[in-house]
Design a protein around this motif. Structure first.
Motif, PDB file in Angstrom:
ATOM      1  N   ALA A 296      32.118  37.783  43.834  1.00 21.63           N
ATOM      2  CA  ALA A 296      33.493  38.243  43.662  1.00 21.63           C
ATOM      3  C   ALA A 296      33.855  39.215  44.779  1.00 21.63           C
ATOM      4  CB  ALA A 296      33.649  38.934  42.308  1.00 21.63           C
ATOM      5  N   MET A 297      35.055  39.054  45.311  1.00 21.25           N
ATOM      6  CA  MET A 297      35.456  39.901  46.431  1.00 21.25           C
ATOM      7  C   MET A 297      36.977  40.079  46.408  1.00 21.25           C
ATOM      8  SD  MET A 297      35.982  36.695  47.143  1.00 21.25           S
ATOM      9  CE  MET A 297      34.430  35.876  47.350  1.00 21.25           C
ATOM     10  N   ILE A 298      37.447  41.043  47.202  1.00 20.25           N
ATOM     11  CA  ILE A 298      38.888  41.145  47.413  1.00 20.25           C
ATOM     12  C   ILE A 298      39.141  40.692  48.854  1.00 20.25           C
ATOM     13  CG2 ILE A 298      40.870  42.695  47.576  1.00 20.25           C
ATOM     14  CD1 ILE A 298      39.541  44.422  45.413  1.00 20.25           C
ATOM     15  N   ALA A 329      34.625  43.885  33.342  1.00 20.53           N
ATOM     16  CA  ALA A 329      34.876  42.445  33.255  1.00 20.53           C
ATOM     17  C   ALA A 329      33.726  41.704  32.606  1.00 20.53           C
ATOM     18  CB  ALA A 329      35.129  41.880  34.654  1.00 20.53           C
ATOM     19  N   LEU A 330      32.503  42.169  32.799  1.00 16.05           N
ATOM     20  CA  LEU A 330      31.338  41.350  32.461  1.00 16.05           C
ATOM     21  C   LEU A 330      30.391  42.038  31.489  1.00 16.05           C
ATOM     22  CD1 LEU A 330      30.570  40.306  36.134  1.00 16.05           C
ATOM     23  CD2 LEU A 330      31.703  38.892  34.433  1.00 16.05           C
ATOM     24  N   ILE A 388      36.870  38.819  36.023  1.00 18.38           N
ATOM     25  CA  ILE A 388      36.366  39.592  37.159  1.00 18.38           C
ATOM     26  C   ILE A 388      37.471  39.794  38.196  1.00 18.38           C
ATOM     27  CG2 ILE A 388      35.459  37.532  38.362  1.00 18.38           C
ATOM     28  CD1 ILE A 388      33.601  40.815  38.431  1.00 18.38           C
ATOM     29  N   GLN A 389      38.317  38.784  38.383  1.00 22.80           N
ATOM     30  CA  GLN A 389      39.364  38.899  39.395  1.00 22.80           C
ATOM     31  C   GLN A 389      40.440  39.886  38.966  1.00 22.80           C
ATOM     32  OE1 GLN A 389      40.750  35.202  41.093  1.00 22.80           O
ATOM     33  NE2 GLN A 389      38.760  34.233  40.885  1.00 22.80           N
ATOM     34  N   GLU A 390      40.687  39.941  37.657  1.00 21.17           N
ATOM     35  CA  GLU A 390      41.661  40.888  37.146  1.00 21.17           C
ATOM     36  C   GLU A 390      41.090  42.313  37.219  1.00 21.17           C
ATOM     37  OE1 GLU A 390      44.804  40.755  33.484  1.00 21.17           O
ATOM     38  OE2 GLU A 390      42.752  40.167  33.061  1.00 21.17           O
ATOM     39  N   ALA A 391      39.824  42.449  36.820  1.00 22.72           N
ATOM     40  CA  ALA A 391      39.202  43.782  36.775  1.00 22.72           C
ATOM     41  C   ALA A 391      39.111  44.410  38.165  1.00 22.72           C
ATOM     42  CB  ALA A 391      37.818  43.692  36.147  1.00 22.72           C
ATOM     43  N   MET A 392      38.822  43.603  39.185  1.00 25.84           N
ATOM     44  CA  MET A 392      38.720  44.169  40.540  1.00 25.84           C
ATOM     45  C   MET A 392      40.030  44.859  40.917  1.00 25.84           C
ATOM     46  SD  MET A 392      36.472  41.573  42.899  1.00 25.84           S
ATOM     47  CE  MET A 392      37.254  40.047  42.425  1.00 25.84           C
ATOM     48  N   GLY A 393      41.146  44.197  40.590  1.00 24.58           N
ATOM     49  CA  GLY A 393      42.450  44.783  40.892  1.00 24.58           C
ATOM     50  C   GLY A 393      42.682  46.080  40.124  1.00 24.58           C
ATOM     51  N   GLU A 394      42.390  46.033  38.829  1.00 26.93           N
ATOM     52  CA  GLU A 394      42.667  47.215  37.999  1.00 26.93           C
ATOM     53  C   GLU A 394      41.814  48.411  38.423  1.00 26.93           C
ATOM     54  OE1 GLU A 394      41.973  45.486  34.209  1.00 26.93           O
ATOM     55  OE2 GLU A 394      44.027  44.712  34.019  1.00 26.93           O
ATOM     56  N   ILE A 395      40.545  48.140  38.721  1.00 33.71           N
ATOM     57  CA  ILE A 395      39.644  49.247  39.068  1.00 33.71           C
ATOM     58  C   ILE A 395      40.011  49.833  40.435  1.00 33.71           C
ATOM     59  CG2 ILE A 395      37.238  49.885  39.527  1.00 33.71           C
ATOM     60  CD1 ILE A 395      37.613  49.285  36.585  1.00 33.71           C
ATOM     61  N   ILE A 396      40.276  48.956  41.418  1.00 32.78           N
ATOM     62  CA  ILE A 396      40.580  49.506  42.754  1.00 32.78           C
ATOM     63  C   ILE A 396      41.917  50.252  42.714  1.00 32.78           C
ATOM     64  CG2 ILE A 396      41.803  47.565  43.857  1.00 32.78           C
ATOM     65  CD1 ILE A 396      40.094  48.130  46.369  1.00 32.78           C
ATOM     66  N   GLN A 397      42.817  49.825  41.830  1.00 27.41           N
ATOM     67  CA  GLN A 397      44.098  50.532  41.657  1.00 27.41           C
ATOM     68  C   GLN A 397      43.831  51.966  41.172  1.00 27.41           C
ATOM     69  OE1 GLN A 397      46.535  49.218  38.316  1.00 27.41           O
ATOM     70  NE2 GLN A 397      48.398  49.478  39.539  1.00 27.41           N
ATOM     71  N   ALA A 398      42.957  52.080  40.173  1.00 28.86           N
ATOM     72  CA  ALA A 398      42.620  53.417  39.645  1.00 28.86           C
ATOM     73  C   ALA A 398      41.897  54.247  40.706  1.00 28.86           C
ATOM     74  CB  ALA A 398      41.754  53.272  38.395  1.00 28.86           C
ATOM     75  N   ASN A 399      40.986  53.603  41.456  1.00 29.87           N
ATOM     76  CA  ASN A 399      40.244  54.335  42.481  1.00 29.87           C
ATOM     77  C   ASN A 399      41.154  54.807  43.609  1.00 29.87           C
ATOM     78  OD1 ASN A 399      37.571  51.947  42.070  1.00 29.87           O
ATOM     79  ND2 ASN A 399      37.772  53.938  41.104  1.00 29.87           N
ATOM     80  N   PHE A 400      42.079  53.944  44.030  1.00 33.31           N
ATOM     81  CA  PHE A 400      43.017  54.340  45.085  1.00 33.31           C
ATOM     82  C   PHE A 400      43.884  55.513  44.618  1.00 33.31           C
ATOM     83  CE2 PHE A 400      42.762  50.519  47.996  1.00 33.31           C
ATOM     84  CZ  PHE A 400      42.659  51.257  49.168  1.00 33.31           C
ATOM     85  N   ALA A 401      44.261  55.495  43.316  1.00 32.34           N
ATOM     86  CA  ALA A 401      45.080  56.590  42.784  1.00 32.34           C
ATOM     87  C   ALA A 401      44.362  57.927  42.949  1.00 32.34           C
ATOM     88  CB  ALA A 401      45.397  56.340  41.319  1.00 32.34           C
ATOM     89  N   LEU A 429      43.970  40.058  47.922  1.00 30.91           N
ATOM     90  CA  LEU A 429      43.946  39.147  46.783  1.00 30.91           C
ATOM     91  C   LEU A 429      42.524  39.074  46.241  1.00 30.91           C
ATOM     92  CD1 LEU A 429      45.528  35.632  46.638  1.00 30.91           C
ATOM     93  CD2 LEU A 429      43.049  35.745  46.692  1.00 30.91           C
ATOM     94  N   SER A 430      42.392  39.240  44.914  1.00 24.25           N
ATOM     95  CA  SER A 430      41.045  39.186  44.343  1.00 24.25           C
ATOM     96  C   SER A 430      40.650  37.732  44.124  1.00 24.25           C
ATOM     97  CB  SER A 430      41.002  39.964  43.030  1.00 24.25           C
ATOM     98  OG  SER A 430      41.803  39.337  42.069  1.00 24.25           O
ATOM     99  N   PHE A 431      39.383  37.436  44.376  1.00 24.46           N
ATOM    100  CA  PHE A 431      38.945  36.049  44.329  1.00 24.46           C
ATOM    101  C   PHE A 431      37.461  36.022  43.967  1.00 24.46           C
ATOM    102  CE2 PHE A 431      38.553  31.670  46.154  1.00 24.46           C
ATOM    103  CZ  PHE A 431      39.682  31.136  45.564  1.00 24.46           C
ATOM    104  N   SER A 432      37.004  34.881  43.491  1.00 30.76           N
ATOM    105  CA  SER A 432      35.567  34.731  43.256  1.00 30.76           C
ATOM    106  C   SER A 432      35.199  33.275  43.473  1.00 30.76           C
ATOM    107  CB  SER A 432      35.178  35.188  41.848  1.00 30.76           C
ATOM    108  OG  SER A 432      35.956  34.519  40.878  1.00 30.76           O
TER     109      SER A 432
END
Lengths: 534, 316
Positions: A296-298, A329-330, A388-401, A429-432
């Motif tokens: 999984a990657m962005i 996610a997992l 996993i693709q949804e979680a990557m976005g949500e987590i990096i959003q919180a981390n960037f904040a 874009l998140s992808f796996s």
């Protein structure tokens, strides 16, 4: 490039290795990846009976319906799985090594590969012995422009010819390092011409596949089930064990778990992490992991402001909390990773410029670059199709904040998401993707000129990146290729055309009396090693 | 009766232009949704030439009106084209699955009326008693509980804990009536509850309205039995309820999509979902068209029934 002969060990039935899902077992070394400990009662637990039970039916719960059964035109994991147990490829891979399936061994001489076929291999339903002509026919059918679902390899194969009954030559246009890995994909299975012609001959007509595999196709009822039966004349000793395999389409994951608990299934694929513990704690069921089956990657579009600034990408790689993604996610079934291949894999390198989470470093990089994200809102495309693709976005959003950067998530339906990726219609874009045996498939399409990540000429080291991509394809020597991809991954760590996040595990649910599930590198189930203790 | 016949013919003829408008809308809308069937089939390994070749072979490079004319000229001959995924004929796929979806919908329909008619009637006749409150509470719950959640709960309790019913799959009641009904019980209950709740509430309020009119009292004064009075009241109350039931049948058909996913029933709903995810245009067009036709047919039947039951409309 001198001639080399490779002898292949036969990929028959390896004694049940304690590989599968060996979590917290007595020989378990803590790999530090935080995979939850489910005890040692796993798919190949120590409590396995001494005697293998022959016969019976294995009922497998599938997550989606098959998308066609013509082996040379299948485009989904579920169809791959079915075909892989009915038809066979010339070679396959185990522990990163090429092993024989229909070929005993092969020679390489520059661009010519000569495969020596196993003798006496029979097709199902009385279609006779598999010979070189069948290989030529199948390859030519696969390479038909209309059909090809294995495109990258097509471009490289010049000619396929039968030397004699048991010898086939494949001529490539140029040397192609990953050739064998591609050939191990399910698309390159061997089928008998007569059977194809009887069903109409065209691509997509061959919906009742005939092959040389451990199971013969019996019946398919769309969206309901596929039945295959043990092939008596299978060319490998002591396989398969069960008389029949029934693939039962059960799309809802909760329904799959309930069906397993209710003894309507013996084996349920793709179990959500939230159910793993309860299946493990139930006396009637157990869990077997296939570790690191996905990456999984962005992905980042390197031509799209503000992502065209390498500093922004480097910061992003230091921002994301990878362990939090795996937990969210997992339920912990996966391992954090900053490279395409997981730790312990031959293609994973000791690099001193790896970018793990380090918020201070991220801030430092941004400040040094003159705060390019000041007042910017980053858009990241995600999809709910894969948690996993949804979680990557949500987590990096919180981390960037946490470092004062706004991120907006754009959640889209899977078809749209895939299309956006292929058309480079994104900033991030998140992808796996499923695990690929060869690194070429984890780098080439993303980084080639005008590839998905648009790593174009104005980007640092773009020329060298593309040179390395081609070198990786041209080089046949394995040690040389290791060096090539080490340098390439070093450049990826440096300039971050994508942010690698995690290696995901597949969780399989099994009834307690099902044995012989073996983990391996290719993304296909092997039902011929499995048996049910009645 | 000729008036009813005349009305019925008019009503059916008026559905034909609607179907044409709907079919064009479907063909156009599907192609406006982002996501390319060729990309979904070939995935991220494809190169641009290949994608172009595949689009060409699917006829996706033609202008929209050509694609529509090609499609409809097949449809009027009963040929709905072929699936992009596995090449099955769309007509065959629909014929295989339509009876399955209809059997689930009929199951849901039977369950909902079996609950709604007694519950609505008792609730109206015994207004403001505990049975009335029970029926009202059921009505509220039935509308509020999501179908998929109820389905999973029923599976857990009655299939896994008690083991009375299978968890997933389908057996046709025509092949094996007993097994077929066992497979249909839980999906039918799941599907029927929401409609039951709505019909219960509607029936209750319509009956209360009728009960408050003068004619029940004048009937009683004539010495007519209470049962007969109730029959008159119910018949009159049912006229508007029929319309609601008709609309609900449409929702039942929609509801089968979720139900089939939860209970792994290989019906039209699953076909529709798979076709959406994989952008299988031909399959999607065929399935949506058949759903639309069913919807229009149900509406026509409701209108004709309403016309037949309502003498006021016939004397105009």
């Amino acid at each position: 490039m001198g001639e080399r002969r490779k002898f292949l060990k036969l990929a028959g039935v390896v004694g049940a290795s304690a590989l599968a899902g060996c979590m917290g077992g007595d020989d378990d070394e803590d790999d530090g990846n935080g995979t939850p400990d489910l005890g040692d009662d796993n798919g190949n637990g120590d409590d396995e009976p001494d005697e293998v039970t022959e016969g019976g039916t294995l009922r497998v719960g599938y997550e989606a319906d098959l998308t066609g059964l013509d082996p040379h035109n299948i485009s989904s994991v579920v169809s791959w799985n079915a075909i892989y147990n009915i038809c066979e490829t010339l070679i396959t891979f185990d522990d990163g090594e090429a092993v024989g399936r229909l070929a005993d061994d092969y020679d390489v001489d520059g661009t010519t590969y000569t495969f020596h076929l196993k003798e006496g291999v029979q097709f199902h339903d009385g279609y006779g012995e598999m010979t070189a002509d069948d290989v030529v026919y199948s390859f030519e059918r696969m390479m038909d422009e209309e059909a090809s679902t294995s495109p990258d390899l097509l471009a490289t194969v010049e000619d396929v010819r039968a030397v004699d009954e048991y010898e086939v030559e494949v001529e490539l246009q140029e040397t192609f390092g990953p050739f064998l890995q591609y050939l191990a994909r399910v698309h390159w299975v061997i089928v008998p011409e007569d059977a194809v012609e009887e069903q109409g001959g065209n691509i997509d007509d061959f919906q009742e596949p005939v092959g040389t595999g451990p199971f013969a196709f019996e019946e398919y009822t769309p969206d309901n089930s596929l039945v295959m039966s043990a092939f008596d004349d299978y060319h490998v000793e002591d396989a398969p064990h069960v008389d029949e395999v029934e693939l039962i389409i059960t799309p809802d994951p909760d329904s799959r778990v309930l069906a397993l608990q209710n003894d309507d299934l013996d084996f349920a694929r793709e179990i959500p992490g939230r159910h793993a513990e309860s299946l493990q704690n139930d006396d009637d069921t157990k869990v077997a992991l296939s570790e690191a089956t996905g990456w999984a990657m962005i992905h980042i579009n390197c031509s799209e402001p503000p992502w065209d600034d390498p500093a922004v990408r480097r910061a992003a790689a230091h921002v994301i909390d990878r362990d939090a993604v795996i937990d969210a996610a997992l339920f912990g079934f996966g391992s954090a990773g900053v490279q395409p291949f997981p730790e312990g894999n031959v293609w994973n390198y000791d690099l001193d410029n790896e970018r793990w989470q380090d918020l201070e470093e991220a801030q430092r990089i941004l400040e040094e670059a003159g705060n390019p994200l000041e007042g910017e809102t980053l858009e990241i495309k995600v999809t709910s199709e894969y948690s996993i693709q949804e979680a990557m976005g949500e987590i990096i959003q919180a981390n960037f904040a946490e470092i004062g950067v706004d991120v907006e998530l754009n959640n889209q339906e899977w078809g749209t998401h895939l299309n956006d990726f292929v058309e480079s219609n994104f900033g991030a874009l998140s992808f796996s993707v499923p695990y690929k045996v060869d690194p070429d498939r984890h780098y080439y399409g993303f980084l080639v000129e005008d590839g998905y990540n648009k790593y174009n000429d104005e980007q640092p080291d773009a020329d060298r990146v593309r040179e390395l991509l081609e070198l990786g394809r041209d080089e046949l020597d394995e040690d040389e290729r290791l060096d090539i991809y080490a340098e390439l991954e070093g450049l990826v760590q440096e300039h971050v055309p994508w942010v690698s996040v995690a290696h995901t595990d597949d969780i399989n649910g099994l009834r307690a009396n099902v044995y012989g599930f073996e983990e391996w590198t290719l993304p296909y189930d092997r039902y011929w090693t499995m048996w049910v203790d009645e | 009766m000729t008036q009813v016949h005349e009305y019925a013919i008019k009503r059916i003829l008026s559905a034909i232009p609607v179907l044409f408008i709907v079919s064009f809308t479907i063909v156009a809308l599907i192609r406006m949704v982002p996501g390319d069937p060729a990309v979904i089939m070939l995935g991220t390994d494809a190169d641009p030439e290949q994608l172009a070749a595949l689009r060409e072979s699917m006829g996706l490079n033609q202008p929209l009106y050509i694609q529509y004319i090609d499609y409809m000229s097949g449809v009027v001959r009963g040929d709905f084209g072929y699936s992009y995924m596995g090449g099955q004929s769309v007509t065959d796929a629909i014929l295989q699955r339509l009876p399955i979806t209809i059997s689930v919908a009929i199951g849901g329909f039977i369950v909902s009326l079996a609950i709604a008619i007694p519950a609505g009637t008792i609730s109206a006749v015994k207004q403001d008693t505990s049975s009335d409150y029970a029926a009202l509470t059921f009505g509220l719950l039935g509308v509020s509980i999501p179908n998929f959640w109820l389905g999973i709960m029923l599976l857990m309790v009655f299939a896994v804990w008690f083991g009375w019913f299978p968890v997933t799959g389908y057996v046709s009641p025509l092949d094996d009536p007993i097994e077929g009904i066992r497979y249909l019980v839980l999906p039918s209950i799941t599907l029927g509850t929401a409609m039951a709740a709505i019909v219960t509430r509607m029936l209750r309020s319509e009956m209360l309205e009728e009960i408050r009119m003068e004619y029940p009292d004048s009937l009683r004064m004539k010495g007519v039995s209470e049962m007969t009075v109730l029959r008159h009241v119910m018949k009159n109350a049912f006229i508007p309820v029929i319309t609601v039931i008709g609309m609900q049948v449409g929702y039942l058909l929609g509801g089968t999509i979720v139900i089939e996913e939860v209970f792994s029933i290989p019906g039209m709903g699953r076909l529709l979902l798979d076709a959406i995810y994989s952008r299988d245009y031909m399959m999607l067009q065929g399935v949506v068209l058949v759903y639309t036709a069913m919807f229009i047919a149900v509406n026509a039947i409701v209108d004709i029934t309403y016309f037949y039951l309502n003498p006021k409309l016939q004397d105009r």
